[in-house]
Design a protein around this motif. Structure first.
Motif, PDB file in Angstrom:
ATOM      1  N   ARG B  29       0.820  -1.217   0.000  1.00 58.57           N
ATOM      2  CA  ARG B  29       0.000   0.000   0.000  1.00 58.57           C
ATOM      3  C   ARG B  29       0.854   1.268   0.000  1.00 58.57           C
ATOM      4  O   ARG B  29       0.629   2.179  -0.795  1.00 58.57           O
ATOM      5  N   THR B  35      -3.177   0.436  -3.424  1.00 56.55           N
ATOM      6  CA  THR B  35      -4.064   0.601  -2.273  1.00 56.55           C
ATOM      7  C   THR B  35      -5.328  -0.263  -2.358  1.00 56.55           C
ATOM      8  O   THR B  35      -6.198  -0.158  -1.508  1.00 56.55           O
ATOM      9  N   GLY B  36      -5.409  -1.101  -3.382  1.00 58.63           N
ATOM     10  CA  GLY B  36      -6.580  -1.976  -3.485  1.00 58.63           C
ATOM     11  C   GLY B  36      -6.598  -3.066  -2.427  1.00 58.63           C
ATOM     12  O   GLY B  36      -7.644  -3.611  -2.096  1.00 58.63           O
ATOM     13  N   HIS B  38      -6.637  -4.083   1.241  1.00 54.78           N
ATOM     14  CA  HIS B  38      -7.075  -3.310   2.406  1.00 54.78           C
ATOM     15  C   HIS B  38      -6.651  -3.954   3.719  1.00 54.78           C
ATOM     16  O   HIS B  38      -6.306  -5.132   3.772  1.00 54.78           O
ATOM     17  N   GLY B  40      -8.157  -4.661   7.524  1.00 54.80           N
ATOM     18  CA  GLY B  40      -9.422  -4.625   8.251  1.00 54.80           C
ATOM     19  C   GLY B  40      -9.354  -5.063   9.699  1.00 54.80           C
ATOM     20  O   GLY B  40     -10.298  -4.859  10.446  1.00 54.80           O
ATOM     21  N   THR B  50      -6.057 -10.070   1.677  1.00 54.38           N
ATOM     22  CA  THR B  50      -5.656 -11.293   0.974  1.00 54.38           C
ATOM     23  C   THR B  50      -5.083 -10.994  -0.410  1.00 54.38           C
ATOM     24  O   THR B  50      -5.653 -10.225  -1.184  1.00 54.38           O
ATOM     25  N   TYR B 103     -15.250  -2.732   0.749  1.00 50.54           N
ATOM     26  CA  TYR B 103     -13.959  -2.737   1.432  1.00 50.54           C
ATOM     27  C   TYR B 103     -13.366  -4.141   1.547  1.00 50.54           C
ATOM     28  O   TYR B 103     -12.167  -4.336   1.397  1.00 50.54           O
ATOM     29  N   PRO B 106     -11.868  -6.834  -2.435  1.00 51.27           N
ATOM     30  CA  PRO B 106     -10.623  -7.330  -3.032  1.00 51.27           C
ATOM     31  C   PRO B 106     -10.128  -8.611  -2.356  1.00 51.27           C
ATOM     32  O   PRO B 106      -9.693  -9.553  -3.035  1.00 51.27           O
TER      33      PRO B 106
END
Lengths: 846, 169
Positions: B29, B35-36, B38, B40, B50, B103, B106
């Protein structure tokens, strides 16, 4: 008239291509040149006095730029954080909340200092070096103990009993109770929940000292609120304060109210003169983002043996946490207590109690899931008491379709409904009669099958301003839209609502395309940037976007169309009343072959030779203040089997038939229901925020907080009926929270029904395997001794004898007594052990 | 002390000097600007981060960037064809309304890619089991399961397609 072509169509979402490609724009995806990173030093104690803060070691650490405490922020951030004063008259002692603690921390996680460094990692390293000297104070963790005389105070100087408010909505239900043959009583708990959007919060703020402007990128459901509140605290006018909140990874109510970091990040940027970025960790999110629910209800229902329900009495104890949340008052669910039923009287009292936990605030449904859960539980307790069928009792007491508009005992006017209609369809889909037969057969074989019904209604579409402005201290909750038609006919729409999964990029252009008669692909929606569009908007929550914001979009589009029609009349040299608008074209009555498209009118509107007095351009702003709330409704039916050996629940069937009036895009409505139902099931079976007695959060990661995976979720069967709202031109209601409002009662009623042969009448949430196993074994042991009168644990209490000499249901645990079902934390084993498996079967990860 | 890492990301080689403790997800990132992927949860429960490492789904918050040295990484940005055509799994998530806030998406797509690689025709139960390392708060998983089923069908068809052509019928 234009024919409707887009409204009602199942159109795929236009935001999806970027989101499935990793091209979303979430808060943490933004960065500015020269950005420094912030880490927050937080209180490890639920309640403690700050004796001193020594930042010397932190300041000397590699990469550290600054360490700020409350004293530093006084120069740039002033005043207390906002609280909507719904109960202002009754508010006894609600302490002011500031973005950073000065001398006393009142919940675990409250900010006491911030560290700014060149990298994320350096900021986190140095935050651990800030040496805070603490003097721990007694933590007030149990709501009921907090209210006792002599209880320690959750805040220095708090009122006796830690009561934030004590308000009675309707005092009297005595007449209904006096004539009743049966009274059932129950204490019903609503555990604390963590909203847990998959994206935590995050803020990037950039102060430009030269032109004195602030820009913030953040994860918010309502950027205009943030601009209003934070701009106000920092004395930066709205014209120079821009809040950008483009893609947001879920909110569920937890991204409505302003948070301490929303002030501290821009505050630090102004102090330092550099862009500052802070990204929340999951533990910070579980610890500091507002929680939902956290309530105890004492409820009584009065009725007759023929199944007539007469009266309801309720006291709600609401765990406010350490401060009264900005919209905490919206969790007081009194107004929805009557549900879909025709009562003689309903009495309700709400008490807000301060504790040393993070504040509660709206979480998907906010007050309405609680109301539905307790009413639907009470209906089943009553049904069980009189030995009737729960579907029949509901049908007998429903407000009938010809009784709308219907004024409920709190003076609220239900707009439209067909409650028997949704229940009939849900029972049909569930095969109710067949399942009842299967249940009987299963019981004969020692298997525990249960069927639960939840018939729900919802108040949503906030405003209207006449109701909301007094409750919120002037926030009218109207909504805004700006529609701009460009010279060659494409259209931009700007709205004050905010889409964070709801699909407005798709649904609002559907409304505009129909109204203007332009191709759907020519219409684009913009939201989430206060520098664009109308001056103000109220954001997205409370299932309000379509019923309020959608109407603003419609009104603005109509204004544009009316303006275009005037110009068309001029171009045709005809009277305006002779001009026809049909599917995006104007023509003079009788001459449809000579027509002009909206795009031609648009071009002309920016051009020369317009009649005197005609306003140039083709755009319009509209604000909408709804005349009433809207009232969606529905019926959910759940079928479960409980394993008596393990206490685990197998969900065999889940049917939902809902009615949200006219539908713009059925695909999106179904999606909202899926997710809402999942959150209701999660509350019923898995999730609970647990603090220990000292105020340490035990569910501080997703290892411990039991959010369900795909493995724990059942397939869902959905259907709908359509009863348009007469309150707005589109005939629409709301659907964002419906699933969550309905689901917990359906699941718990099913489990209770399954276990009723064991004498179990009530089960609190989450109905985790360990809780069920314990309760089943307690009941069995109790039954084996031949006692049947005092099931459910805790002290029982006989209701006052009624005329007609009726039986009453024992009440587990009165207020202040001990009892196995009391308290949201103490007696409940932590979830996670017996909750869903947070599996991890992917190679390479661990 | 910095360490040199050399890896392939979405088909392109890349070399950087990184701290030993830098997480792979932060490397992707903040250093590579992808930045795809994420973040969490920070504790490897949610699966939003992942990616595929040498074709296997891994949670990139659980690996250090230095552990990626010498390996082949695929992120969500590398799933679509070079002409922008979406991968069948991406297309299926779109078609089946398998995402709302987007979110977690991806991570789900990458996990689904690995699942379908091992099991091209999974049952409903196998999909649910196969994706239990990923969390979604919006969809109740209903349409995610549908999307993976639909992708499996499409990918099965795409694989079958050349065969009838070869028979010359």
């Amino acid at each position: 008239m234009a024919l409707t072509t887009m409204i009602g169509a199942r159109i795929h979402r236009r935001e999806d291509p970027r989101l499935v490609s990793g091209r979303g724009r979430y808060a943490d995806d933004f960065i500015r040149p020269q950005t420094a990173f912030m880490a927050v030093v937080r209180s490890p104690f639920a309640h403690a006095r700050i004796t001193s803060i020594d930042a010397a070691a932190a300041k000397a650490a590699p990469g550290v730029v600054a360490v700020y405490t409350a004293a530093d922020f006084e120069a740039v951030v002033a005043g207390a954080m906002p609280v909507a004063p719904a109960f202002v008259a009754e508010k006894k002692q609600a302490p002011d909340r500031y973005p950073i603690a000065k001398s006393e921390a009142c919940y675990q996680g409250e900010p006491v200092a911030v560290v700014i460094a060149e990298t994320r990692y350096q900021a986190a390293d140095a935050a651990a070096l800030v040496d805070v000297e603490w003097e721990p104070l007694p933590a007030v963790m149990d709501m009921e103990k907090a209210m006792e005389p002599g209880s320690p105070a959750a805040h220095e100087g708090a009122a006796e009993g830690n009561v934030a408010w004590d308000l009675t909505y309707n005092a009297d239900a005595e007449a209904a109770f006096a004539e009743a043959e049966v009274v059932v009583k129950q204490r019903i708990l609503q555990q604390r929940l963590a909203p847990t959007p998959m994206e935590g919060r995050g803020v990037l703020a950039e102060w430009h000292a030269t032109d004195r402007t602030m820009t913030m990128w953040m994860s918010s459901q309502n950027p205009h609120f943030i601009r209003l509140f934070v701009g106000g605290a920092m004395s930066i006018p709205e014209s120079r304060f821009r809040v950008i909140s483009p893609d947001v990874g879920g909110g569920f109510g937890s991204k409505i109210s302003p948070y301490p970091e929303d002030y501290l990040v821009p505050g630090a940027s102004k102090l330092l003169g550099r862009p500052i970025k802070w990204s929340e960790t999951r533990t910070e999110n579980l610890q500091n983002a507002t929680h939902g629910r956290g309530q105890i209800f004492d409820v009584e229902l009065a009725g007759n043996r023929d199944g007539t329900m007469l009266g309801l009495k309720l006291t709600q104890y609401l765990d406010c946490g350490a401060y009264v949340g900005t919209f905490s008052a919206f969790q007081a669910c009194a107004c929805l207590l009557p549900g879909p039923y025709n009562w003689k009287q309903v009495a309700s009292r709400t008490v807000g109690v301060l504790t040393n936990k993070v504040p509660t605030d709206p979480y998907r449904g906010a007050g309405r899931p609680e109301a539905t859960h307790l009413v639907e539980r009470m209906v089943d307790l009553f049904t069980q008491e009189i030995g009737a069928d729960p579907a029949e009792v509901r049908n007998k007491n429903f407000i009938q379709p010809d009784q709308f508009p219907f004024t409920n005992p709190f003076g609220l006017i239900y707009d439209s409904g067909n409650y028997p209609g949704t229940l009939a369809r849900a029972l049909e889909m569930a095969g109710y009669a067949d399942v009842r037969r299967e249940q009987e057969a299963a019981r004969a074989r020692g298997r525990y099958l249960g069927i639960g019904i939840s018939t729900w209604i919802e108040i949503c579409g906030f405003g209207p301003s006449a109701a909301t402005a007094p409750a919120t201290g002037g926030l009218a909750l109207t909504e805004s839209a700006h529609v701009r038609v460009f010279p060659t006919g494409s259209v931009n729409v700007y709205v004050g609502t905010h889409s964070h999964g709801q699909g407005h990029d798709t649904t609002f252009p559907q409304i505009v395309a129909d109204t203007l008669g332009v191709p759907y692909d020519m219409v684009d929606l913009h939201h989430g940037d206060t520098a664009e569009g109308p001056a103000f908007g109220y954001g997205t929550y409370g299932s309000r976007s379509l019923a309020v914001g959608g109407l603003a979009v419609l009104k603005a589009s109509q204004r544009v169309r009316d303006k275009a029609k005037k110009l068309a009349a001029h171009l045709f040299e005809a009277a305006e009343e002779d001009v026809v608008f049909d599917q995006g074209h104007f023509y003079v009555k009788g001459s449809p072959e000579n027509r002009k498209a909206m795009a031609e009118i648009a071009f002309a509107s920016y051009g020369a030779n317009l009649p005197e007095g005609h306003e140039l351009g083709l755009e319009a702003v509209a604000y909408f203040d709804p005349p009433n709330f809207v009232w969606p409704f529905g019926a959910h039916v759940c079928v479960v089997e409980v394993d008596p050996e393990t206490g685990s629940v197998d969900m065999l069937k889940y049917v939902a038939v809902d009615d949200c009036g006219n539908v713009i895009n059925p695909m999106i409505v179904e999606g909202q229901l899926h997710g809402g139902i999942a959150q209701g099931i999660a509350q019923a079976l898995f999730e609970e925020v647990v603090y220990d007695d000292d105020g340490t959060l035990k569910t501080g990661t997703l290892l411990d907080y039991a959010m369900p995976t795909a493995n724990e979720m059942p397939p869902l069967s959905l259907d709908s009926t359509v009863t348009p709202s007469p309150s707005n031109e589109l005939g629409v209601k709301g659907i964002g929270e419906a699933g969550t409002i309905a689901a917990s009662a359906a699941v718990i009623n099913a489990i209770t029904d399954a276990l009723s042969p064991l004498g179990i009448k009530h089960i609190d949430m989450p109905a985790s395997p360990d809780r069920l196993w314990k309760q089943m074994h307690e009941e069995r042991a109790y039954s084996a001794q031949g006692a049947t009168a005092d099931l459910g644990g805790g002290g029982s209490e006989q209701a006052q004898p009624q005329a007609g000499g009726t039986a009453t249901t024992p009440v587990p645990g009165g207020l202040g007594e001990g009892g196995t079902q009391e308290g949201t934390g103490g007696g409940t084993p932590p979830p996670g052990q017996a909750g869903p498996q947070q599996g991890n079967n992917q190679e390479g990860s661990r | 002390m910095k360490h040199k890492v050399s890896l392939t990301i979405n088909g392109k080689g890349r070399e950087d000097e990184v701290e030993a403790r830098l997480l792979l997800v932060h490397y992707l990132r903040d250093v590579a600007g992808l930045t795809g992927t994420h973040i969490g949860c920070d504790t490897s429960q949610c699966g939003a981060c992942t990616i595929l490492l040498d074709g296997k789904a891994v949670k990139s918050c659980t690996l250090f960037a230095v552990q990626g040295d010498g390996h082949d990484v695929k992120t969500i940005e590398g799933m679509a064809a070079s002409d922008g055509t979406l991968h069948p799994i991406q297309q299926a998530f779109w078609d089946e309304h398998g995402l709302q806030c987007g979110y977690c998406t991806p991570g789900f797509i990458m996990a689904a890619a690995y699942l379908l690689d091992r099991n091209p025709d999974p049952s409903d139960e196998e999909i649910r089991k196969g994706l239990e390392g990923n969390l979604c708060r919006c969809t109740g998983y209903v349409n995610i399961v549908k999307a993976v089923q639909s992708a499996a069908q499409t990918m099965g068809r795409d694989q079958a397609r050349p065969q009838p052509a070869a028979t010359g019928e």
